[in-house]
Design an enzyme around this catalytic site. Structure first.
Site, PDB file in Angstrom:
ATOM      1  N   ASP A 190     -64.245   3.720 -63.677  1.00  0.00           N
ATOM      2  CA  ASP A 190     -62.956   3.758 -62.969  1.00  0.00           C
ATOM      3  C   ASP A 190     -61.841   3.015 -63.686  1.00  0.00           C
ATOM      4  OD1 ASP A 190     -63.835   1.157 -62.382  1.00  0.00           O
ATOM      5  OD2 ASP A 190     -63.058   1.181 -60.330  1.00  0.00           O
ATOM      6  N   GLU A 228     -74.869   0.941 -64.610  1.00  0.00           N
ATOM      7  CA  GLU A 228     -75.090   2.048 -63.681  1.00  0.00           C
ATOM      8  C   GLU A 228     -75.385   3.383 -64.353  1.00  0.00           C
ATOM      9  OE1 GLU A 228     -72.127   2.210 -60.619  1.00  0.00           O
ATOM     10  OE2 GLU A 228     -72.747   0.299 -59.797  1.00  0.00           O
ATOM     11  N   TYR A 287     -73.042  -2.041 -52.722  1.00  0.00           N
ATOM     12  CA  TYR A 287     -71.820  -2.082 -51.913  1.00  0.00           C
ATOM     13  C   TYR A 287     -72.110  -1.797 -50.444  1.00  0.00           C
ATOM     14  CZ  TYR A 287     -69.298  -2.528 -56.264  1.00  0.00           C
ATOM     15  OH  TYR A 287     -68.819  -3.007 -57.455  1.00  0.00           O
ATOM     16  N   GLU A 343     -73.014  -6.807 -58.841  1.00  0.00           N
ATOM     17  CA  GLU A 343     -71.761  -6.359 -58.215  1.00  0.00           C
ATOM     18  C   GLU A 343     -71.952  -6.303 -56.712  1.00  0.00           C
ATOM     19  OE1 GLU A 343     -70.022  -2.697 -59.707  1.00  0.00           O
ATOM     20  OE2 GLU A 343     -70.270  -3.340 -61.793  1.00  0.00           O
TER      21      GLU A 343
END
Ligand code: GCB
Length: 549
Positions: free
Chosen positions: A118, A371, A426, A461
């Site tokens: 991103d 990832e 997340y 993360e």
């Protein structure tokens, strides 16, 4: 054009910001007249992502990979006392055979660069370029590794140089006060230091190892000083040990990202960021998602900041977030996508990172990717040789990679190669957004399953986008209250699982991203804004992390 800096945001125009392909840098430099008889070279700390270099119109070298250094030899093309014209082409194109991967897709409006990460694809000459003049007879390499055996410090060294009649090598070791504490002749060997001053988290003690080349008359013809920290790193069961002591990572994944300068290295921002890490009580950082400027590692060495050093392999996962970041219709591993050539590029990126950073005591763990797809047989076969390579190049450090949400325990086929489980999760954001009670249960269940694997776990993360100044009495996503509640929930879960040996919030600061409807003025998961002002969550972390008393 300014160097070091990304070129994208300097002009403030869309064409330059979104340019795809080559740009050309030109400058002139005068070679000092005192450099007669020397080998003259240019060392680029990084050019993102590919470079070609010319001196007076003659091509002298090329390099692929946007975050590791390279050198070109100018000796035959330069005359001391004279000016030489330097030209560098900088290509920002990412392909499925580059690291990181990307694709330039044709569209009716022209080519568009697609990436599977991103952050904004900043490009340019991002770090210092050094013009150097070394003696004709010179040291071309110096490798040091250290260990701590009982209470003896061990430094292995090895020097590279062109052998010549009468030429010999030696090393001298001094402590921080400049006192000589060791010496040895020869191009490789081991120094033993009884009861050394150790390098440890929060205590960046460094010795100076001076390597010398000596001619037949005993004259030192070249020398180089390498700072060395004596420490050991090991994984035992589910503990991560530094100098035999369990270490708990607190800190962040970061980005090299500054308004206007983009990914250009900036000393003032670096000092400021390290100051904020100290303020908040962070003891470590991950160089997500690529190797950072060498100055960052030097600073971390000097100040005892622990570093997880990551290869620029972000986005080897072409199905991830299809319709959000990714694109439908891609398969990650295949003859026309991530293939043998990509793996060669990835292997080279690992080699260049380890070669560059192996002497830094601050680096305690290599991260080979962020990832990637890791739940398929193709992923297992892609990664197996890369882990073998990294282990062979540096047997002294543990290995890991940041695992993605889909590759849950039992499904992930790459974590078997890792010494440390690094999880990006997340819960409460992408999964169960707004439902922190549900997230807490689901997250704990997954973590317990990982803990059963018996390895240390670092949460590399966890984070929630937060618009600074947005407040809601009942914590709702995007508000400062929600980021606080989200972190509290995560910390409750971590504190219940013994195998969790680290927590790195995503992200240290808000950062620029590829345009898209998932982002409002960039990625807002920063604990600090892009201009480094604290959100409310900064105080939560400070309370949790700052050593008491
Ligand atoms: C991730 C990626 C990171 C992104 C982050 C996000 O899992 O590793 O590069 O920025 O999620 O905020 O979506």
């Amino acid at each position: 054009m300014a160097v070091p800096a990304s070129y994208n945001d300097i002009g403030g125009d869309a064409a330059l910001r979104h340019h795809i392909g080559e740009v050309w840098y030109e400058t002139e430099v005068r070679i000092p007249s005192s450099w007669s008889g020397r080998r003259i070279s240019l060392y680029f700390e990084s050019v993102t992502h590919a470079a070609r270099v010319w001196a007076d119109g003659v091509e002298v070298g090329a390099h692929q990979g946007g975050y590791t250094p390279f050198e070109v030899d100018l000796t035959a093309l330069t005359t001391p006392g004279q000016v030489v014209a330097l030209t560098v082409s900088v290509d920002n194109t990412l392909t499925l055979q580059s690291i990181p991967p990307g694709v330039v897709e044709p569209t009716p409006a022209g080519p568009r660069q697609r990436t599977w990460h991103d952050f904004f694809n900043y490009a340019g000459i991002h770090r210092t370029v050094w013009l150097s003049g070394t003696p004709a007879t010179h040291l071309s390499g110096l490798t040091t590794t250290t260990d701590l055996l009982d209470s003896t410090g061990v430094i292995h060294f090895s020097l590279d140089f062109e052998p010549a009649p009468g030429l010999s090598a030696r090393v001298r070791l001094s402590d921080q006060d400049g006192l000589r504490v060791g010496a040895q002749d020869g191009s490789s060997g081991t120094l033993h230091i009884p009861d050394p001053q150790v390098w440890a988290p929060g205590r960046g003690y460094l010795y100076a190892l001076e390597a010398q080349l000596v001619d037949a008359r005993g004259k030192v013809v070249d020398s180089y000083v390498q700072k060395v920290g004596i420490r050991s790193v090991a994984v035992r069961g589910n503990r991560f040990l530094i100098n035999g002591e369990p270490f708990h990572f607190t800190g962040f994944g970061k980005h090299e990202d500054i308004a206007v300068i983009g990914k250009g290295h900036n000393d003032a921002y670096m000092l400021h960021d390290f100051g904020l890490l100290e303020w908040i009580g962070a003891n470590s950082l991950r160089t997500s998602h690529y190797p950072y400027a060498e100055d960052v590692l030097d600073y971390a060495d000097r100040h005892g900041i622990v570093v997880i050093d990551e290869v620029a392999a972000v986005g080897i996962n072409l199905t991830l977030g299809a319709g959000v970041f990714g694109a439908p219709g891609y398969t990650t591993f295949g003859p026309d996508t991530i293939n043998e050539q990509t793996r060669k590029t990835h292997a080279e990126a690992i080699r260049e990172l380890i070669e560059r950073d192996r002497h830094h005591p601050s680096v305690v763990l290599w991260s080979l990717a962020n990832e990637p797809e890791s739940d398929s047989e193709a992923a297992q076969e892609y990664f197996r040789p890369l882990f073998e390579l990294a282990r062979e190049l540096d047997p002294s450090r543990p290995l890991g990679f940041a695992n993605v949400a889909e590759a849950t325990p039992g499904r992930c086929r790459v974590s078997q190669f890792a010494d440390v489980l690094m999880l990006n999760r997340y819960y409460g954001w992408y999964v169960l957004p707004g439902d922190l009670a549900g997230a807490e249960i689901a997250w704990e269940e997954e973590l317990r399953a990982w803990a059963a694997e018996g390895k240390p776990i670092i949460i590399t993360e966890y984070g929630a986008d937060t618009y600074p100044g947005l407040h809601t009495l009942v914590p709702e996503p995007w508000s400062e209250e929600y980021q606080v509640a989200y972190l509290d929930m995560n910390h409750r879960v971590f504190d219940r699982i013994e195998a969790v040996v680290g927590e790195h919030v995503w992200n240290f600061a808000d950062f620029a991203t590829t345009p898209g409807i998932m982002r409002v003025g960039g990625n807002r998961k920063g604990i600090f804004t892009r201009d480094r002002q604290p959100k409310a969550a900064a105080h939560v972390l400070r309370k949790r992390w700052l050593p008491k008393g």
